[in-house]
Design a protein around this motif. Structure first.
Motif, PDB file in Angstrom:
ATOM      1  N   GLN A  98       0.813  -1.203   0.000  1.00 38.76           N
ATOM      2  CA  GLN A  98       0.000   0.000   0.000  1.00 38.76           C
ATOM      3  C   GLN A  98       0.856   1.266   0.000  1.00 38.76           C
ATOM      4  O   GLN A  98       0.421   2.314   0.445  1.00 38.76           O
ATOM      5  CB  GLN A  98      -0.937  -0.009   1.205  1.00 38.76           C
ATOM      6  CG  GLN A  98      -2.015  -1.092   1.122  1.00 38.76           C
ATOM      7  CD  GLN A  98      -2.953  -1.027   2.316  1.00 38.76           C
ATOM      8  OE1 GLN A  98      -2.536  -1.066   3.458  1.00 38.76           O
ATOM      9  NE2 GLN A  98      -4.221  -0.923   2.036  1.00 38.76           N
ATOM     10  N   LYS A  99       2.083   1.164  -0.517  1.00 38.99           N
ATOM     11  CA  LYS A  99       2.971   2.322  -0.518  1.00 38.99           C
ATOM     12  C   LYS A  99       2.421   3.452  -1.372  1.00 38.99           C
ATOM     13  O   LYS A  99       2.806   4.602  -1.203  1.00 38.99           O
ATOM     14  CB  LYS A  99       4.360   1.933  -1.011  1.00 38.99           C
ATOM     15  CG  LYS A  99       4.382   1.391  -2.447  1.00 38.99           C
ATOM     16  CD  LYS A  99       5.758   0.894  -2.830  1.00 38.99           C
ATOM     17  CE  LYS A  99       5.752   0.282  -4.228  1.00 38.99           C
ATOM     18  NZ  LYS A  99       7.076  -0.236  -4.604  1.00 38.99           N
ATOM     19  N   PHE A 100       1.535   3.148  -2.318  1.00 37.45           N
ATOM     20  CA  PHE A 100       0.947   4.177  -3.154  1.00 37.45           C
ATOM     21  C   PHE A 100      -0.416   4.624  -2.625  1.00 37.45           C
ATOM     22  O   PHE A 100      -1.199   5.221  -3.339  1.00 37.45           O
ATOM     23  CB  PHE A 100       0.787   3.688  -4.593  1.00 37.45           C
ATOM     24  CG  PHE A 100       2.088   3.449  -5.287  1.00 37.45           C
ATOM     25  CD1 PHE A 100       3.065   4.418  -5.273  1.00 37.45           C
ATOM     26  CD2 PHE A 100       2.336   2.273  -5.956  1.00 37.45           C
ATOM     27  CE1 PHE A 100       4.281   4.214  -5.918  1.00 37.45           C
ATOM     28  CE2 PHE A 100       3.542   2.055  -6.605  1.00 37.45           C
ATOM     29  CZ  PHE A 100       4.515   3.034  -6.586  1.00 37.45           C
ATOM     30  N   ALA A 101      -0.716   4.308  -1.344  1.00 33.66           N
ATOM     31  CA  ALA A 101      -1.993   4.749  -0.779  1.00 33.66           C
ATOM     32  C   ALA A 101      -2.069   6.263  -0.808  1.00 33.66           C
ATOM     33  O   ALA A 101      -1.067   6.965  -0.894  1.00 33.66           O
ATOM     34  CB  ALA A 101      -2.135   4.246   0.651  1.00 33.66           C
ATOM     35  N   GLN A 149      -4.297   1.328  -6.004  1.00 33.87           N
ATOM     36  CA  GLN A 149      -4.163   1.831  -4.646  1.00 33.87           C
ATOM     37  C   GLN A 149      -5.171   2.934  -4.361  1.00 33.87           C
ATOM     38  O   GLN A 149      -5.714   3.022  -3.259  1.00 33.87           O
ATOM     39  CB  GLN A 149      -2.746   2.348  -4.419  1.00 33.87           C
ATOM     40  CG  GLN A 149      -1.704   1.244  -4.315  1.00 33.87           C
ATOM     41  CD  GLN A 149      -1.974   0.307  -3.151  1.00 33.87           C
ATOM     42  OE1 GLN A 149      -2.429   0.734  -2.104  1.00 33.87           O
ATOM     43  NE2 GLN A 149      -1.706  -0.970  -3.336  1.00 33.87           N
ATOM     44  N   ILE A 150      -5.430   3.789  -5.335  1.00 31.41           N
ATOM     45  CA  ILE A 150      -6.439   4.830  -5.151  1.00 31.41           C
ATOM     46  C   ILE A 150      -7.818   4.199  -4.994  1.00 31.41           C
ATOM     47  O   ILE A 150      -8.608   4.591  -4.124  1.00 31.41           O
ATOM     48  CB  ILE A 150      -6.396   5.826  -6.324  1.00 31.41           C
ATOM     49  CG1 ILE A 150      -5.085   6.615  -6.285  1.00 31.41           C
ATOM     50  CG2 ILE A 150      -7.595   6.774  -6.276  1.00 31.41           C
ATOM     51  CD1 ILE A 150      -4.858   7.517  -7.464  1.00 31.41           C
ATOM     52  N   GLU A 151      -8.112   3.194  -5.812  1.00 33.63           N
ATOM     53  CA  GLU A 151      -9.377   2.487  -5.671  1.00 33.63           C
ATOM     54  C   GLU A 151      -9.498   1.852  -4.292  1.00 33.63           C
ATOM     55  O   GLU A 151     -10.549   1.938  -3.636  1.00 33.63           O
ATOM     56  CB  GLU A 151      -9.504   1.410  -6.756  1.00 33.63           C
ATOM     57  CG  GLU A 151      -9.777   1.954  -8.139  1.00 33.63           C
ATOM     58  CD  GLU A 151     -10.124   0.843  -9.121  1.00 33.63           C
ATOM     59  OE1 GLU A 151      -9.931  -0.344  -8.773  1.00 33.63           O
ATOM     60  OE2 GLU A 151     -10.598   1.173 -10.230  1.00 33.63           O
ATOM     61  N   GLN A 152      -8.424   1.236  -3.822  1.00 36.61           N
ATOM     62  CA  GLN A 152      -8.450   0.607  -2.506  1.00 36.61           C
ATOM     63  C   GLN A 152      -8.609   1.641  -1.406  1.00 36.61           C
ATOM     64  O   GLN A 152      -9.210   1.363  -0.366  1.00 36.61           O
ATOM     65  CB  GLN A 152      -7.171  -0.203  -2.295  1.00 36.61           C
ATOM     66  CG  GLN A 152      -7.084  -1.451  -3.165  1.00 36.61           C
ATOM     67  CD  GLN A 152      -5.778  -2.197  -2.991  1.00 36.61           C
ATOM     68  OE1 GLN A 152      -4.838  -1.699  -2.374  1.00 36.61           O
ATOM     69  NE2 GLN A 152      -5.704  -3.398  -3.546  1.00 36.61           N
ATOM     70  N   GLY A 153      -8.074   2.844  -1.639  1.00 35.22           N
ATOM     71  CA  GLY A 153      -8.241   3.905  -0.661  1.00 35.22           C
ATOM     72  C   GLY A 153      -9.703   4.247  -0.434  1.00 35.22           C
ATOM     73  O   GLY A 153     -10.132   4.502   0.696  1.00 35.22           O
ATOM     74  N   PHE A 154     -10.492   4.240  -1.514  1.00 28.96           N
ATOM     75  CA  PHE A 154     -11.918   4.512  -1.375  1.00 28.96           C
ATOM     76  C   PHE A 154     -12.631   3.384  -0.632  1.00 28.96           C
ATOM     77  O   PHE A 154     -13.681   3.598  -0.029  1.00 28.96           O
ATOM     78  CB  PHE A 154     -12.558   4.731  -2.745  1.00 28.96           C
ATOM     79  CG  PHE A 154     -12.449   6.146  -3.242  1.00 28.96           C
ATOM     80  CD1 PHE A 154     -13.404   7.087  -2.882  1.00 28.96           C
ATOM     81  CD2 PHE A 154     -11.404   6.537  -4.059  1.00 28.96           C
ATOM     82  CE1 PHE A 154     -13.304   8.401  -3.341  1.00 28.96           C
ATOM     83  CE2 PHE A 154     -11.299   7.836  -4.512  1.00 28.96           C
ATOM     84  CZ  PHE A 154     -12.248   8.775  -4.148  1.00 28.96           C
ATOM     85  N   ALA A 155     -12.070   2.197  -0.678  1.00 29.08           N
ATOM     86  CA  ALA A 155     -12.697   1.065  -0.002  1.00 29.08           C
ATOM     87  C   ALA A 155     -12.237   0.913   1.438  1.00 29.08           C
ATOM     88  O   ALA A 155     -12.943   0.308   2.248  1.00 29.08           O
ATOM     89  CB  ALA A 155     -12.399  -0.227  -0.771  1.00 29.08           C
ATOM     90  N   THR A 156     -11.042   1.476   1.778  1.00 30.87           N
ATOM     91  CA  THR A 156     -10.487   1.231   3.108  1.00 30.87           C
ATOM     92  C   THR A 156     -10.313   2.504   3.910  1.00 30.87           C
ATOM     93  O   THR A 156     -11.025   2.746   4.877  1.00 30.87           O
ATOM     94  CB  THR A 156      -9.142   0.495   2.985  1.00 30.87           C
ATOM     95  OG1 THR A 156      -8.259   1.261   2.134  1.00 30.87           O
ATOM     96  CG2 THR A 156      -9.326  -0.893   2.388  1.00 30.87           C
ATOM     97  N   GLN A 157      -9.366   3.369   3.536  1.00 30.59           N
ATOM     98  CA  GLN A 157      -9.037   4.500   4.385  1.00 30.59           C
ATOM     99  C   GLN A 157     -10.052   5.627   4.335  1.00 30.59           C
ATOM    100  O   GLN A 157     -10.346   6.252   5.358  1.00 30.59           O
ATOM    101  CB  GLN A 157      -7.639   5.042   4.042  1.00 30.59           C
ATOM    102  CG  GLN A 157      -7.554   5.704   2.669  1.00 30.59           C
ATOM    103  CD  GLN A 157      -6.159   6.201   2.353  1.00 30.59           C
ATOM    104  OE1 GLN A 157      -5.506   5.661   1.504  1.00 30.59           O
ATOM    105  NE2 GLN A 157      -5.701   7.228   3.039  1.00 30.59           N
ATOM    106  N   ILE A 158     -10.591   5.926   3.159  1.00 29.80           N
ATOM    107  CA  ILE A 158     -11.453   7.099   3.024  1.00 29.80           C
ATOM    108  C   ILE A 158     -12.727   6.991   3.856  1.00 29.80           C
ATOM    109  O   ILE A 158     -13.110   7.965   4.519  1.00 29.80           O
ATOM    110  CB  ILE A 158     -11.749   7.375   1.531  1.00 29.80           C
ATOM    111  CG1 ILE A 158     -10.467   7.888   0.854  1.00 29.80           C
ATOM    112  CG2 ILE A 158     -12.889   8.370   1.354  1.00 29.80           C
ATOM    113  CD1 ILE A 158     -10.561   8.051  -0.629  1.00 29.80           C
TER     114      ILE A 158
END
Length: 522
Positions: A402-405, A458-467
């Motif tokens: 996730q270094k590109f989170a 990673q951007i897509e995963q950000g919407f699913a996890t961190q955001i």
């Protein structure tokens, strides 16, 4: 009293009478160095070794995402220290604060070593820096130019009263290029709030450190801005004698660099290894096709045709979304046309997710007002809409994958400033472009589009996890026709029926701006 008012009016008219741009004078001409001219520099050798080690062809770009604010500062300082031939630097804002003064000192040190430094700043972002810029410009190897300058130096805002339509157009570009071998492009300006050095609002931002094929394109783009008719030598605009000498500025910078208040940033430079890893061909980079998108500087004169504007360039480079569109923008004003375009994507089954600032996190309330009225139609079309909370738990990636989170949002007093867009898990835009009318039609902008499934994912995963943990999920109660703000944390997570932390005064301002015909200015 009438006589006094008449005298004041006369004095003001005389003060403002010289606010137009002076006629162009003969200027020195210069261009970015050719890549071959700097191939033997440490940066040039490091980039070549990295490319060969990765088996990358010359048409590819290697990039490294700069997420951490102090790392982003260190990257610029270290590039200035590593440069041997040239530094070409272009910014919308350069603050006369701790980090701005530290980087200005690095430019002096580089020039003292024989590096040619060209510094191009939008004049709206140089408040209080006239003496500093004159002192820098007095160095034989440093040249400073101001883009679309104010001829009235103080108080600058009065210039808008006589030349509003010219001064309302600004250069929003950001790039930092060393030896035409490495460049930093993204959303950050130069100032404490961009590099995590203030107790006030901290901007969560994103830059790309890039090497390879994209760098000469950035260099050539800098050249056309540098040579633009609206880029003026600072000495032609600031004509009063300087109260600060180059030697005085050099001494101030040295004192600041050695001071206790600069310790964190001095340590960040000495302890950040990736520039050394770049030179030693050890920096992990993704090598991909990349394309520079940038407005013509003539946009500042209002003479650029619509098909040449950066919005069209971004659309062409990213392509029509087929499956997903993930958009991150601090100042998001989609306009009626944009809502219709998003609705057309949703009709085709494209998932659209947007992260922008909440009312409590934004640093520009009037822009939030321009955005607020578009929430209901966006939600009716099925857009997933998130608004960053000003205080939220800090996100830490679970692992190296996730270094590109997305940037580490959620530190106390954070405000979103990153501008990025991912399409179909394949391509990503990173740059200065805000998805609003000002970026589209008034200010000049730039950025890089990379064909990077890794970063897009990673951007897509950000919407699913961190955001969801850091932002309000805005939904529309169709039965009552009311907006609801769902917080992502709590047991259970609270739901707000009114906009969180919105005072009556700000609510009235948002309502007023929303009904006024000023969207084109926002």
């Amino acid at each position: 009293m009438r006589c006094l008012l008449a005298c004041c009016a006369l004095a003001l008219s005389l003060l403002l009478s010289g606010c137009g741009l002076p006629p162009p004078q003969e200027r020195t001409t210069s261009q970015g160095l050719e890549v071959a001219e700097t191939a033997s520099t440490p940066l040039g050798k490091g980039v070549d070794a990295l490319r060969r080690q990765a088996g990358a062809t010359p048409d590819l770009t290697g990039f490294y995402a700069l997420l951490d604010a102090k790392e982003a500062f260190a990257a610029r300082a270290l590039m200035a220290r590593m440069a041997q031939r040239s530094l070409d630097i272009q910014y919308y804002i350069w603050r006369g604060d701790k980090t701005g003064d530290l980087l200005a000192h690095e430019l002096i040190l580089a020039a003292d070593r024989g590096v040619r430094v060209r510094l191009l700043l939008d004049d709206a972002g140089t408040e209080g820096l006239d003496d500093t810029l004159l002192a820098l410009d007095s160095h034989p190897l440093i040249e400073v130019r101001l883009f679309n300058p104010f001829t009235l130096r103080w108080p600058k805002p009065l210039g808008y009263t006589t030349d509003f339509f010219r001064l309302n157009r600004r250069m929003h570009n950001k790039s930092f290029t060393a030896d035409n071998q490495a460049t930093i492009v993204g959303g950050r300006n130069v100032g404490n709030e961009y590099f995590g050095a203030t107790d006030g609002v901290l901007f969560a931002d994103l830059d790309l450190l890039a090497v390879g094929a994209i760098v000469p394109a950035v260099s050539k783009d800098f050249d056309r801005y540098w040579a633009s008719t609206v880029s003026y030598p600072v000495g032609q605009i600031v004509t009063r004698p300087a109260s600060l000498s180059l030697q005085g500025l050099r001494a101030q910078g040295h004192t600041l660099l050695e001071s206790a208040q600069a310790r964190d940033y001095r340590d960040a430079v000495t302890q950040t290894p990736f520039i050394q890893r770049l030179v030693q061909a050890q920096l992990p980079m993704e090598w991909v096709p990349a394309r520079l998108v940038s407005d013509d500087p003539a946009k500042a004169l209002g003479t650029t045709q619509a098909r040449q504007l950066i919005g069209t360039q971004i659309r062409d480079a990213l392509g029509e979304p087929e499956h997903s569109l993930n958009l991150v923008s601090p100042y998001f004003i989609p306009t009626e046309e944009g809502v219709q375009a998003i609705a057309a994507l949703r009709d085709k089954g494209v998932q659209v997710r947007v992260l922008t600032n909440s009312a409590q996190a934004t640093d520009v309330t009037v822009v939030h007002a321009g955005y607020a009225k578009y929430r209901p139609p966006l939600l009716r079309h099925g857009v997933e809409l998130y608004e960053l909370r000003r205080t939220a738990p800090r996100y830490v990636p679970d692992d190296e994958r996730q270094k590109f989170a997305l940037p580490a949002l959620g530190s106390s007093g954070s405000s979103l400033h990153a501008k990025t867009m991912a399409v179909d898990g394949k391509r990503v835009f990173v740059g200065s472009f805000n998805f609003d009318p000002r970026s589209a039609a008034l200010n000049t902008e730039m950025g890089i589009v990379v064909d990077s499934p890794a970063l897009a994912t990673q951007i897509e995963q950000g919407f699913a996890t961190q955001i969801p943990a850091m932002a309000y999920r805005v939904v529309l109660d169709e039965k009552e026709g009311q907006l609801r703000w769902h917080s992502g944390v709590g047991h259970p997570p609270p739901v707000y029926n009114t906009e969180p932390d919105m005072s009556l005064a700000r609510s009235l301002l948002v309502w007023l701006v929303g009904i006024l015909p000023v969207e084109w200015l926002l």
